[in-house]
Design a protein around this motif. Structure first.
Motif, PDB file in Angstrom:
ATOM      1  N   ALA A  98       0.833  -1.209   0.000  1.00 14.66           N
ATOM      2  CA  ALA A  98       0.000   0.000   0.000  1.00 14.66           C
ATOM      3  C   ALA A  98       0.866   1.257   0.000  1.00 14.66           C
ATOM      4  CB  ALA A  98      -0.930  -0.008   1.207  1.00 14.66           C
ATOM      5  N   LYS A  99       1.946   1.206   0.764  1.00 15.21           N
ATOM      6  CA  LYS A  99       2.881   2.349   0.804  1.00 15.21           C
ATOM      7  C   LYS A  99       3.513   2.566  -0.571  1.00 15.21           C
ATOM      8  CE  LYS A  99       6.677   4.032   3.676  1.00 15.21           C
ATOM      9  NZ  LYS A  99       6.146   5.066   4.510  1.00 15.21           N
ATOM     10  N   ALA A 100       3.855   1.455  -1.230  1.00 17.63           N
ATOM     11  CA  ALA A 100       4.460   1.542  -2.568  1.00 17.63           C
ATOM     12  C   ALA A 100       3.474   2.124  -3.578  1.00 17.63           C
ATOM     13  CB  ALA A 100       4.920   0.152  -3.014  1.00 17.63           C
ATOM     14  N   VAL A 101       2.202   1.765  -3.466  1.00 14.51           N
ATOM     15  CA  VAL A 101       1.187   2.301  -4.379  1.00 14.51           C
ATOM     16  C   VAL A 101       1.096   3.813  -4.231  1.00 14.51           C
ATOM     17  CG1 VAL A 101      -1.282   2.378  -4.899  1.00 14.51           C
ATOM     18  CG2 VAL A 101      -0.180   0.189  -4.494  1.00 14.51           C
ATOM     19  N   ARG A 102       1.054   4.274  -2.993  1.00 16.65           N
ATOM     20  CA  ARG A 102       0.929   5.714  -2.753  1.00 16.65           C
ATOM     21  C   ARG A 102       2.174   6.482  -3.193  1.00 16.65           C
ATOM     22  NH1 ARG A 102      -2.008   3.371   1.399  1.00 16.65           N
ATOM     23  NH2 ARG A 102      -4.179   4.071   1.458  1.00 16.65           N
ATOM     24  N   ASN A 103       3.325   5.816  -3.182  1.00 18.12           N
ATOM     25  CA  ASN A 103       4.566   6.443  -3.643  1.00 18.12           C
ATOM     26  C   ASN A 103       4.800   6.218  -5.139  1.00 18.12           C
ATOM     27  OD1 ASN A 103       5.370   7.529  -1.154  1.00 18.12           O
ATOM     28  ND2 ASN A 103       6.244   5.583  -0.517  1.00 18.12           N
ATOM     29  N   GLN A 104       3.834   5.572  -5.809  1.00 16.75           N
ATOM     30  CA  GLN A 104       3.915   5.246  -7.231  1.00 16.75           C
ATOM     31  C   GLN A 104       5.146   4.420  -7.571  1.00 16.75           C
ATOM     32  OE1 GLN A 104       2.420   8.409  -9.983  1.00 16.75           O
ATOM     33  NE2 GLN A 104       2.687   9.740  -8.203  1.00 16.75           N
ATOM     34  N   ASN A 105       5.519   3.526  -6.648  1.00 16.78           N
ATOM     35  CA  ASN A 105       6.651   2.620  -6.862  1.00 16.78           C
ATOM     36  C   ASN A 105       6.084   1.288  -7.348  1.00 16.78           C
ATOM     37  OD1 ASN A 105       8.838   0.879  -6.706  1.00 16.78           O
ATOM     38  ND2 ASN A 105       9.670   1.852  -4.867  1.00 16.78           N
ATOM     39  N   ILE A 106       5.931   1.165  -8.659  1.00 17.86           N
ATOM     40  CA  ILE A 106       5.257   0.012  -9.249  1.00 17.86           C
ATOM     41  C   ILE A 106       6.010  -1.282  -8.969  1.00 17.86           C
ATOM     42  CG2 ILE A 106       4.393  -1.008 -11.378  1.00 17.86           C
ATOM     43  CD1 ILE A 106       2.875   1.457 -10.511  1.00 17.86           C
ATOM     44  N   GLN A 107       7.336  -1.239  -9.025  1.00 18.54           N
ATOM     45  CA  GLN A 107       8.121  -2.459  -8.831  1.00 18.54           C
ATOM     46  C   GLN A 107       7.949  -3.024  -7.420  1.00 18.54           C
ATOM     47  OE1 GLN A 107       9.488  -3.948 -11.407  1.00 18.54           O
ATOM     48  NE2 GLN A 107      10.061  -5.673 -10.107  1.00 18.54           N
ATOM     49  N   SER A 108       8.042  -2.151  -6.422  1.00 18.11           N
ATOM     50  CA  SER A 108       7.839  -2.594  -5.037  1.00 18.11           C
ATOM     51  C   SER A 108       6.412  -3.074  -4.826  1.00 18.11           C
ATOM     52  CB  SER A 108       8.143  -1.450  -4.058  1.00 18.11           C
ATOM     53  OG  SER A 108       9.511  -1.149  -4.058  1.00 18.11           O
ATOM     54  N   GLN A 109       5.477  -2.391  -5.465  1.00 18.83           N
ATOM     55  CA  GLN A 109       4.070  -2.788  -5.374  1.00 18.83           C
ATOM     56  C   GLN A 109       3.897  -4.221  -5.872  1.00 18.83           C
ATOM     57  OE1 GLN A 109       1.504  -0.248  -7.656  1.00 18.83           O
ATOM     58  NE2 GLN A 109      -0.275  -1.574  -7.393  1.00 18.83           N
ATOM     59  N   LYS A 110       4.489  -4.534  -7.019  1.00 23.75           N
ATOM     60  CA  LYS A 110       4.373  -5.883  -7.572  1.00 23.75           C
ATOM     61  C   LYS A 110       4.987  -6.921  -6.636  1.00 23.75           C
ATOM     62  CE  LYS A 110       4.576  -4.442 -12.440  1.00 23.75           C
ATOM     63  NZ  LYS A 110       5.416  -4.423 -13.658  1.00 23.75           N
ATOM     64  N   ILE A 111       6.145  -6.600  -6.086  1.00 23.76           N
ATOM     65  CA  ILE A 111       6.846  -7.551  -5.208  1.00 23.76           C
ATOM     66  C   ILE A 111       6.040  -7.838  -3.948  1.00 23.76           C
ATOM     67  CG2 ILE A 111       8.875  -7.846  -3.710  1.00 23.76           C
ATOM     68  CD1 ILE A 111      10.465  -6.266  -5.886  1.00 23.76           C
ATOM     69  N   PHE A 112       5.581  -6.774  -3.268  1.00 25.76           N
ATOM     70  CA  PHE A 112       4.880  -6.969  -1.993  1.00 25.76           C
ATOM     71  C   PHE A 112       3.484  -7.559  -2.188  1.00 25.76           C
ATOM     72  CE2 PHE A 112       7.996  -3.770  -0.412  1.00 25.76           C
ATOM     73  CZ  PHE A 112       8.563  -4.577   0.564  1.00 25.76           C
ATOM     74  N   LEU A 113       2.800  -7.198  -3.271  1.00 28.50           N
ATOM     75  CA  LEU A 113       1.498  -7.804  -3.539  1.00 28.50           C
ATOM     76  C   LEU A 113       1.647  -9.284  -3.885  1.00 28.50           C
ATOM     77  CD1 LEU A 113      -0.440  -5.063  -5.544  1.00 28.50           C
ATOM     78  CD2 LEU A 113      -1.079  -6.026  -3.333  1.00 28.50           C
ATOM     79  N   SER A 114       2.673  -9.611  -4.658  1.00 25.68           N
ATOM     80  CA  SER A 114       2.923 -11.019  -4.995  1.00 25.68           C
ATOM     81  C   SER A 114       3.249 -11.814  -3.736  1.00 25.68           C
ATOM     82  CB  SER A 114       4.075 -11.131  -6.000  1.00 25.68           C
ATOM     83  OG  SER A 114       3.753 -10.494  -7.211  1.00 25.68           O
ATOM     84  N   ALA A 115       4.054 -11.215  -2.860  1.00 25.40           N
ATOM     85  CA  ALA A 115       4.406 -11.893  -1.604  1.00 25.40           C
ATOM     86  C   ALA A 115       3.171 -12.121  -0.745  1.00 25.40           C
ATOM     87  CB  ALA A 115       5.435 -11.067  -0.838  1.00 25.40           C
ATOM     88  N   THR A 116       2.286 -11.119  -0.696  1.00 28.09           N
ATOM     89  CA  THR A 116       1.040 -11.259   0.064  1.00 28.09           C
ATOM     90  C   THR A 116       0.192 -12.382  -0.500  1.00 28.09           C
ATOM     91  OG1 THR A 116       1.066  -8.873   0.507  1.00 28.09           O
ATOM     92  CG2 THR A 116      -0.993 -10.039   0.923  1.00 28.09           C
ATOM     93  N   MET A 117       0.112 -12.442  -1.826  1.00 28.20           N
ATOM     94  CA  MET A 117      -0.673 -13.491  -2.487  1.00 28.20           C
ATOM     95  C   MET A 117      -0.117 -14.877  -2.158  1.00 28.20           C
ATOM     96  SD  MET A 117      -3.184 -14.072  -4.751  1.00 28.20           S
ATOM     97  CE  MET A 117      -3.402 -12.672  -5.817  1.00 28.20           C
ATOM     98  N   VAL A 118       1.186 -15.026  -2.268  1.00 29.13           N
ATOM     99  CA  VAL A 118       1.815 -16.325  -1.988  1.00 29.13           C
ATOM    100  C   VAL A 118       1.606 -16.723  -0.526  1.00 29.13           C
ATOM    101  CG1 VAL A 118       4.037 -17.514  -1.804  1.00 29.13           C
ATOM    102  CG2 VAL A 118       3.521 -16.149  -3.832  1.00 29.13           C
ATOM    103  N   LEU A 119       1.799 -15.771   0.386  1.00 32.45           N
ATOM    104  CA  LEU A 119       1.627 -16.069   1.806  1.00 32.45           C
ATOM    105  C   LEU A 119       0.177 -16.428   2.126  1.00 32.45           C
ATOM    106  CD1 LEU A 119       3.929 -13.292   3.297  1.00 32.45           C
ATOM    107  CD2 LEU A 119       4.320 -15.761   3.419  1.00 32.45           C
TER     108      LEU A 119
END
Length: 196
Positions: free
Chosen positions: A80-101
């Motif tokens: 969520a922090k990455a989305v608000r900072n428009q950091n697409i790469q971090s957004q993809k990484i953390f969302l993917s990690a959330t999905m896997v977990l």
């Protein structure tokens, strides 16, 4: 319209239609809380009337699944922090990690049911308190799958470069629901531990 905060984070002006959808989500959260409150209230009444709880040592897998779910909430916070900072790469990484977990949590839950079943604690038995373990964890698992859908929508948006306003809205919806089911599981697990 999108407003920028002091630290460069995006704070979108939410259209009325999206506010209505968010309100519906909050209604669902409240109704789910009432439903699980009803389950646990029934358990207390049953245990008091029969003079017994489920009488089981809960599988250790429940501990691992709880840790995994907490970790997934931390990953979603950073997404969520990455989305608000428009950091697409971090957004993809953390969302993917959330999905896997989230999927790992589901796997652990099924493993816990298998352990319970192997000890003779089946869904249909002469102790409704044991049945309730399956019911509350099963209903919670359904909520997990719903949460994974919200996260999947946010992840899809990250890969398709949706507008910033929509990306922030999607991650807010996913965060509200996912953190709710995280807190809900901790409550349910501690409840089952204390009322054995």
């Amino acid at each position: 319209m999108v407003h920028t905060l002091n630290h460069g984070e995006l704070e979108p002006e939410v259209p009325p239609s999206l506010k209505a959808k968010k309100f519906i989500l909050w209604l669902f959260v409240v109704s789910s809380t009432i439903m699980f409150g009803g389950f646990t209230s029934y358990y207390i009444v049953f245990a008091a009337s029969k003079g017994k709880g489920h009488g089981l040592v809960l599988p250790d897998v429940f501990v691992y699944s709880t840790a995994v779910l907490v970790l997934s909430s931390i990953c979603l916070f950073f997404a969520a922090k990455a989305v608000r900072n428009q950091n697409i790469q971090s957004q993809k990484i953390f969302l993917s990690a959330t999905m896997v977990l989230g999927l790992v949590f589901a796997y652990f839950q099924v493993g816990a049911w298998s352990e319970l079943y192997q000890t003779g604690a089946t869904l249909v038995n002469n102790n409704a308190a044991i049945s309730l373990i399956y019911i509350v964890s099963g209903m919670h698992l359904l909520h997990i799958f719903a949460g994974l859908c919200f996260i999947g929508i946010s992840l899809y948006g990250a890969f398709t470069n949706v507008p910033a306003q929509k990306a922030v809205y999607r991650i807010e919806i996913a965060s509200i629901f996912w953190h709710f089911i995280d807190i809900l599981w901790i409550y349910l697990y501690v409840f089952l531990l204390l009322n054995s």
